[in-house]
Design a protein around this motif. Structure first.
Motif, short mmCIF file in Angstrom:
data_model
loop_
_atom_site.label_atom_id
_atom_site.label_comp_id
_atom_site.label_asym_id
_atom_site.label_seq_id
_atom_site.Cartn_x
_atom_site.Cartn_y
_atom_site.Cartn_z
N GLN A 266 40.45 36.56 40.43
CA GLN A 266 39.96 37.04 41.72
C GLN A 266 40.89 38.06 42.35
O GLN A 266 40.56 38.65 43.37
CB GLN A 266 39.71 35.85 42.65
N SER A 267 42.02 38.23 41.76
CA SER A 267 42.90 39.29 42.25
C SER A 267 42.62 40.58 41.51
O SER A 267 43.13 41.63 41.85
CB SER A 267 44.36 38.89 42.05
N LEU A 268 41.81 40.47 40.46
CA LEU A 268 41.48 41.65 39.67
C LEU A 268 40.16 42.23 40.12
O LEU A 268 39.49 41.71 41.02
CB LEU A 268 41.43 41.28 38.18
N ASN A 269 39.76 43.27 39.44
CA ASN A 269 38.50 43.93 39.74
C ASN A 269 37.34 43.04 39.34
O ASN A 269 37.20 42.68 38.19
CB ASN A 269 38.47 45.25 38.95
N MET A 270 36.50 42.67 40.27
CA MET A 270 35.33 41.85 39.96
C MET A 270 34.08 42.64 40.26
O MET A 270 34.14 43.75 40.75
CB MET A 270 35.35 40.57 40.78
N GLY A 271 32.96 42.06 39.94
CA GLY A 271 31.71 42.71 40.31
C GLY A 271 31.09 43.53 39.21
O GLY A 271 30.11 44.21 39.44
N GLY A 272 31.64 43.50 38.01
CA GLY A 272 31.06 44.25 36.91
C GLY A 272 29.81 43.59 36.38
O GLY A 272 29.39 42.53 36.87
N LEU A 273 29.24 44.19 35.34
CA LEU A 273 27.99 43.66 34.79
C LEU A 273 28.17 42.26 34.21
O LEU A 273 27.35 41.39 34.43
CB LEU A 273 27.47 44.60 33.70
N PHE A 274 29.23 42.07 33.44
CA PHE A 274 29.39 40.78 32.77
C PHE A 274 30.59 39.99 33.30
O PHE A 274 31.06 39.08 32.66
CB PHE A 274 29.56 41.00 31.27
N THR A 275 31.10 40.37 34.44
CA THR A 275 32.24 39.62 34.98
C THR A 275 31.72 38.40 35.73
O THR A 275 30.65 38.43 36.33
CB THR A 275 33.08 40.48 35.93
N PRO A 276 32.49 37.32 35.67
CA PRO A 276 32.04 36.11 36.35
C PRO A 276 31.91 36.33 37.85
O PRO A 276 32.63 37.13 38.43
CB PRO A 276 33.15 35.10 36.05
N MET A 277 30.97 35.61 38.42
CA MET A 277 30.82 35.68 39.87
C MET A 277 32.01 34.99 40.52
O MET A 277 32.53 34.01 39.98
CB MET A 277 29.52 34.98 40.27
N PRO A 278 32.47 35.49 41.65
CA PRO A 278 33.61 34.83 42.30
C PRO A 278 33.22 33.43 42.72
O PRO A 278 32.06 33.16 43.02
CB PRO A 278 33.89 35.73 43.51
#
Lengths: 389, 971
Positions: A266-278
């Motif tokens: 959660q300190s990294l870049n989130m919100g991509g196509l296949f990244t886990p939801m926060p």
């Protein structure tokens, strides 16, 4: 015609791709979660430790500093015997250094913290046996031009999925084949010469802050083989002469692993196509005096950590000659020496005698190369460590 | 005026061209070779394919007379097809229906009623009085298709008009007022008569009312003219017909055969050629008449040696092709049907007709946004929807991150989406079923079709390998975005990426006989993409199946199918050569399905069947990639299970009421070592349709469902990183229940339809993600997921314009979907154990699709979408994390915030060329703009820590208008 079609399609595709955009956004967020306390820390058996208490602040709060005053810490055993933990040091950035009594590996303990009028107690914690590190190795990575530091270890119970945390302590030697005695004195705004003796060797040391977590679940039979812990660019001054790192490994619980994993993601870049939801942070601490009050964090107990080390030579790291990348003053548009100093530049002046008198070669070099010219300016010590060959 | 002139002219013609009774000896001798019975075979009318018949009263042949070539044939069995305007007569010997040349028919009678030419058709003389006559003009035109017994069927609507013939003039009448206006002197009498007789002039009772009034008024006129010539006015037609005299009889050239020749021909036919019986069906499925067809595909036609059989060769004046169907007829609530090929102009997926995108234009169906795979139907997650393609299950139905569906729309014949009332034959998912069926090749001619677009191209070939027997259809589609991505500038960030896909589909139909057929289907799709050079994602869907369909007599039909499906993915990560690895996953399924439909009991249609499926899931294989990789290979144990189901469902129809009740009994047996467990459970399926009026109905439905395979994912969409697990001793089956009700009304001409549906559903044991859990290569995955219960409810309102220059639909949906952690005793409860909005909850949804045809050549299409932003988890604060040495976002309640609302409009302009009937090459262009509003719809919002400051970013997939162009042709 073919060219026209290709150009049209390329333009349209460019539009498609470039319109897939990321821009800053201001969402409406409720701010009712502020002042929630977050407890983090690891209590290591027979050792001192830090517990950090953070306070959740508003997303737009630029001060970003909120301290908890006068907390008190206790440890409770399975028989509900409560023993206070002495605060040895109230550290910078909300850290409290505690003195920990001897803990039994067969017992479960809870940590109680009283802060801001509320009582917080952890779930029962147990000391987990630490596992030995089989070996620490390294490998030069051609594709990234890095030196990767690798660890091999195994679980305490064959076939069981176990989780580990490690830290590393780096030491490296600086050897200065070319030396300069000149330095910029910011007080007098002048370049002056150090008249003392200049040593040719020095040693730097650094303890990493971020702890690395990993598990054996992706390895056959649970044995971790040559797991990459971290990487150092081979151009780094660490490989100037000889590099040494000590890896300290502890076993952690699955719950702590997940807590740390979420914090990291959660300190990294989130919100991509296949990244886990926060997702919400798991926690092993609860407010017992006011169950409706939210809190978060994870406090764990540790057994004794196990260490291992490796040396990496300049040749093994394929370290390049850093003199080739000197940045001279002429290459910058800055003329003020003070400003160059502030930008991290140092004067590089070499004097030698010739038939025309004393000749000085003068350049400004970046701070990261200064160690090569004067160990005083970048090394922790000029004393050779005991373990150094 | 035209009508008047026509009738008058006709009657004058009759008066000068007298009729003659045909000598009985002629028919006795010539039998089937009589002149009347020489002509084309009557085109087939297959009642199963039609909701209404095209004949005047019913499909039966009635006794009547026919004046053909000036000869009056008595006691002929005939019927009149209004839709195609032909009379068919049955030959006296073999009872074969043929259609005499209509130009040679002067008039005919059915059950004593005269039919005379009138306004292009034949009108019936309802009453032929002394002072007036009543002409009944009936017309049947094509109407939007409707669904009967879950199948698309053609439909006709009937319009009736009445005319009073009086004093050489013809007056249209439709009401009491018309009659009074026509006969003002008898106003009071007409009013009193109508009141006394309680005559109603509504559409249903108009026939009787006008008849009664006509007779009454004729009587009044006669009484008033007492003593005058009684044949002077109204009884004109009868008087003219009675005056007709037979001309000298001459045998037609084509029928000039001697007795001996006739005998010879008939003997030859019967002894040499095999004759196959072709049944013709009445409404309801019973055999109406039989065609005798020679085995070599010619027909034993009376009067000629042989002619080619012509099937369904209706010469239609005009057919309006309609992709939208009416919901009035089907028993199920929440059932949507569409034919993708008929809706090719809707600008859905960058110029390509697309099934999944089309489904998303329907109320209650949505996705998580652009670039999202899978469907969310009525508050369900994407894995709760069963997507069947020719009976095979498709797990990832999208290409290119959800931009295109994995099915070539040209290959698809029909798609049914069951959102509510799910028939018993379907099971295995708790929310909805999308059943997609392939087309078959043309029986007689080769055809090809292709489309070239900026991103994709596709082609389709129809090949009747053996005419009317073996039909092969093949399709392929690919994208060439991969090489074009490489032409992009480096700063785009995609220069080193790649994205490509292709799919192949095929259907093979083997027609064994008129009642038995074998169908084989094959499908394979492949996707491969990467964001950088160091990673690569690929996934494949494959299916192969075979189906045998049989018809036994009038009332029993069956189908038996077997097949194999596979879904797999493989992801490679090569950032660090020593850690380079590949993660793969696969699902293999073998299935067998059988179904029989029995409709021998009046008003009942019974469907029984079974399903069997064997699952084999390989949950994960981790392997090293490259020589330098130090990763150890590992494989998780396979998940295995068998699923069986038997079901029975009866559809009972009584007058206006249709009731469907079914039971499906599921048995699921996990055979994974160490996790063995057997679950069994019945599903109840009930639905009801009550037709309040011909154009209004109310429906209701109740379903219970079970699901034994679950997707475990922590991403919002179906992605090639998802894991599917089977129910076992640790994972219970999902169960669901849905109650729904709807009201539908269409206008009389079926041009407009309005519908409203309500639903409420509950589900339990739904698997959702747990924060921090590792979902891949996890041998104890069941320990790392949370089970949740769910509820969803909503109302869907829709208005459709079915045909005309402007067609399309508009809909609004209000819906809610909530989840709550099942096990409230767990240490960590999501949102404190309270109900929270599901990821796919979107309360307000507004959609419209409109096509406007300027001419047959030019049209414009619009597609609009608006829906509330989906829930997301946003941080409510930040805190300092020592390990990361920075401020990180603090997330607490799941899905407590929402993305901004989504709004998008697409437009396309379509040009169709080659409308000429002789032009075999048909072309059409489609130019358009996707997201014409240029709105930056958020796919996600996330925070990033930058120098102790958390910055919020919005990721949009398409942040600007995207033009597209596609060229299609067919021959």
């Amino acid at each position: 015609m073919k060219r026209v079609i290709t150009n049209i399609t390329a333009v349209i595709l460019s539009i498609i791709v470039t319109t897939s955009c990321i821009d800053e956004y201001e969402p409406n967020i409720p701010d009712n979660e502020q002042d929630v306390l977050v407890f983090e820390g690891a209590i290591t058996q027979n050792s001192n430790c830090f517990i950090y208490i953070s306070k959740v602040t508003g997303l737009n709060d630029v001060t970003a500093k909120s301290y908890v005053s006068d907390p008190s810490f206790y440890i409770i055993d399975e028989n509900n015997n409560e023993e206070p933990l002495k605060i040895i040091l109230m550290g910078y950035e909300r850290g409290f250094k505690l003195s920990i009594p001897k803990l039994e590996t067969t017992q479960k303990y809870r940590i109680k913290i009283v802060a801001e009028g509320e009582t917080y107690i952890t779930d029962p914690l147990q000391v987990l046996d630490s596992e030995p590190i089989d070996s620490v190795g390294f490998r030069y990575n051609e594709s990234t031009d890095d030196v990767d530091i690798l660890v091999s270890t195994h679980p305490s119970v064959q076939g069981e999925t176990q989780y580990f945390e490690c830290t590393y302590y780096e030491t490296w030697e600086i050897n200065t084949p070319k030396q300069t005695a000149w330095y910029y004195d910011a007080d007098s705004f002048t370049i002056i010469k150090n008249t003392g003796q200049i040593p040719s060797r020095g040693w730097c040391a650094k303890q990493n802050i971020k702890k690395i977590i990993y598990s054996n679940k992706e390895y056959n039979n649970g044995d971790i083989k040559k797991h990459r812990i971290y990487s150092v660019p081979n151009k780094d001054n660490r490989f100037n002469t000889l590099y040494h790192t000590t890896i300290t490994q502890s076993r952690i619980s699955k719950e702590e692993y997940e807590y740390r994993y979420i914090c990291e993601k959660q300190s990294l870049n989130m919100g991509g196509l296949f990244t886990p939801m926060p997702s919400e942070l798991p926690s092993n601490i609860h407010c017992t005096s006011n169950p409706s009050k939210k809190c978060s964090g994870f406090i764990s107990l540790r057994g004794t950590s196990k260490k291992n080390y490796v040396f990496v030579s300049k040749e093994e790291a394929k370290h390049k000659d850093h003199f080739q990348i000197l940045t001279s003053k002429e290459e910058t548009s800055e003329t003020s020496e003070y400003r160059l100093h502030l930008m991290g530049y140092h004067p590089y002046i070499i004097e030698f005698e010739s038939i025309d008198g004393t000749i000085r070669i003068f350049d400004w070099i970046l701070d990261k190369w200064v160690n090569c010219f004067n160990p005083y300016w970048g090394c922790n010590t000029t004393e050779k460590p005991e373990f150094w060959p | 005026m035209r009508i008047k002139l026509f009738v008058t002219t006709y009657l004058i013609a009759l008066s000068t061209y007298a009729q003659t009774d045909i000598p009985s000896i002629y028919i006795e001798k010539a039998k089937d070779h009589s002149a009347l019975f020489i002509g084309q075979l009557e085109p087939w009318f297959i009642s199963q394919q039609w909701a209404t018949h095209p004949y005047w009263e019913d499909t039966k042949f009635h006794e009547g007379d026919i004046c053909f070539e000036g000869r009056l044939y008595h006691n002929i069995k005939l019927r009149y097809n209004l839709f195609s305007n032909f009379v068919s007569v049955t030959s006296p010997e073999k009872q074969i229906a043929v259609t005499p040349d209509m130009n040679k028919i002067s008039y005919f009678t059915i059950e004593g009623k005269y039919f005379i030419p009138f306004n292009g058709l034949y009108a019936r003389i309802e009453y032929d009085g002394n002072r007036l006559s009543l002409i009944h003009y009936r017309k049947k035109n094509i109407a939007p298709q409707v669904i009967v017994n879950n199948t698309f069927v053609k439909n006709l609507y009937v319009s009736d008009k009445y005319y009073i013939y009086k004093g050489d003039s013809i007056f249209p009448v439709a009401s009491k007022g018309n009659l009074i206006k026509l006969f003002p002197d008898y106003k009071k009498q007409i009013k009193d008569f109508c009141t006394k007789k309680r005559l109603s002039f509504t559409k249903r009772d108009r026939d009787n009312a006008i008849n009664e009034c006509a007779m009454f008024i004729d009587q009044l006129l006669c009484n008033n003219d007492n003593g005058h010539d009684m044949t002077s006015e109204g009884n004109y037609i009868n008087s003219q017909l009675s005056k007709l005299l037979p001309p000298p009889y001459t045998q037609p050239e084509s029928a000039k055969v001697t007795d001996a020749e006739i005998d010879k021909v008939l003997q030859t036919k019967e002894t040499v050629r095999d004759i196959i019986a072709y049944n013709m069906y009445k409404d309801g499925g019973s055999i109406d008449s039989t065609l005798f067809v020679e085995e070599n595909n010619t027909v034993a036609t009376p009067g000629v040696e042989s002619i080619d059989i012509i099937r369904e060769a209706h010469a239609l004046k005009e057919i309006q092709v309609i992709g939208i169907t009416s919901k009035i007829g089907s028993a199920q609530t929440g059932m949507e049907s569409f034919r993708p090929a008929l809706m090719k102009n809707i600008p859905l997926a960058l110029g390509e007709s697309d099934i999944m995108k089309m489904a998303m234009t329907l109320p209650g169906v949505k996705s998580m946004g652009e670039a999202s795979s899978g469907l969310n139907v009525r508050g369900s997650s994407s894995d709760q929807n069963l997507i069947l393609y020719n009976n095979g299950i498709v797990y990832n139905p999208m290409h290119l991150f959800g931009l295109f569906s994995a099915f070539n729309a040209d290959m698809v014949s029909e798609t049914k989406l069951y959102k509510g009332g799910i028939p018993s034959q379907y099971g295995g998912r708790v929310s909805s079923v999308m059943d997609i069926k392939s087309k078959f090749a043309d029986k007689n001619e080769w055809h090809a079709q292709a489309s070239i677009g900026l991103l994709t191209s596709k082609a389709l070939v129809e090949a009747p390998i053996i005419r009317d027997r073996v039909l092969l259809m093949l399709s392929g589609r690919t994208t060439y975005s991969d090489w074009m991505l490489k032409t992009l500038p480096s700063k785009s960030g995609y220069k080193n990426g790649s994205a490509d896909f292709w799919d192949l589909g095929g259907s093979l139909g083997i027609i064994l006989s008129n009642h038995h057929r074998i169908n084989a289907y094959g499908y394979y799709s492949h996707d491969n993409f990467s964001f950088t050079r160091e990673d690569e994602y690929s996934y494949n869907n494959g299916s192969i199946s075979m189906e045998w369909k049989g018809q036994y007599g009038d009332n029993v039909s069956s189908s038996l199918s077997v097949g194999y499906d596979r879904y797999d993915y493989n992801n490679e990560e090569r950032t660090y050569p020593d850690e380079a690895s590949s993660l793969s996953f696969s699902i293999d399924e073998y299935f067998a399905k059988g179904k029989a439909t029995i409709s021998s009991i009046e008003n009942n249609k019974l469907t029984i069947g079974f399903d069997g499926m064997q699952y084999n899931i390989m949950p994960g294989r981790f392997t090293p990639v490259g020589d330098q990789s130090l990763v150890s290979a590992s494989v998780l144990n396979n998940d295995k299970a068998n699923e069986y189901a038997v079901y029975a469902e009866d559809e009972f129809t009584h007058k206006k009421l249709t009731l469907t009740g079914g039971v499906r009994y599921n048995i699921f047996k996990s055979t994974t070592p160490g996790k063995e467990r057997t679950y069994s459970s019945p599903d109840i399926r009930l639905s009801m349709n009550y037709a309040i009026k011909e154009n209004q109905s109310i429906k209701g439905g109740f379903n219970t469902l079970h699901q034994f395979i679950h997707k475990v994912s922590n991403t919002a969409i179906i992605s090639p990183t998802d894991t599917w697990i089977l129910s076992n001793s640790r994972v219970k089956p999902q169960s669901g229940m849905q109650v729904s009700a709807g009201y539908y009304i269409t206008t009389n001409d079926q041009q407009y339809e309005f519908g409203a549906e309500l639903y409420y559903k509950r589900m339990s044991h739904y698997l959702t993600y747990r924060g921090g859990a590792q979902l891949t290569m996890n041998p104890k995955l069941e320990d790392d997921v949370i089970t949740a219960q769910g509820k969803a409810y909503g109302i869907e309102l829709q208005a459709k314009k079915m045909y005309g220059k402007l067609d399309g639909w508009i809909s609004y949906t209000y819906s809610k979907a909530h989840l709550r952690q099942d096990d409230l005793s767990a240490a960590l409860l999501v949102n404190g154990g309270n109900w929270y909005d599901a990821d796919y909850d979107s309360p307000h949804e507004f959609k419209f699709v409109a096509n406007y045809k300027f001419t047959r050549r030019f049209s414009i299409s619009l597609n609009g979408n608006y829906f509330s932003g989906r829930p997301i988890t946003l941080p409510t604060g930040k805190f300092y994390n020592k390990e990361e040495d920075k401020m990180i976002p603090y997330y607490t309640d799941r899905n407590a915030s929402r993305l901004p609302d989504y709004m998008r409009m697409d437009a396309s302009f379509n040009v169709e060329t080659g409308h000429h009937i002789t032009n075999k090459l048909k072309c059409w262009w489609s130019f358009g703009v996707y997201n014409i509003l240029g709105r930056k719809n958020a796919y996600s919002i996330y925070y990033k820590s930058e120098n102790d400051v958390l910055k919020c970013y919005r990721l949009s997939i398409f942040g600007a208008p995207i033009p597209f162009l596609s060229f299609n042709f067919k021959f």
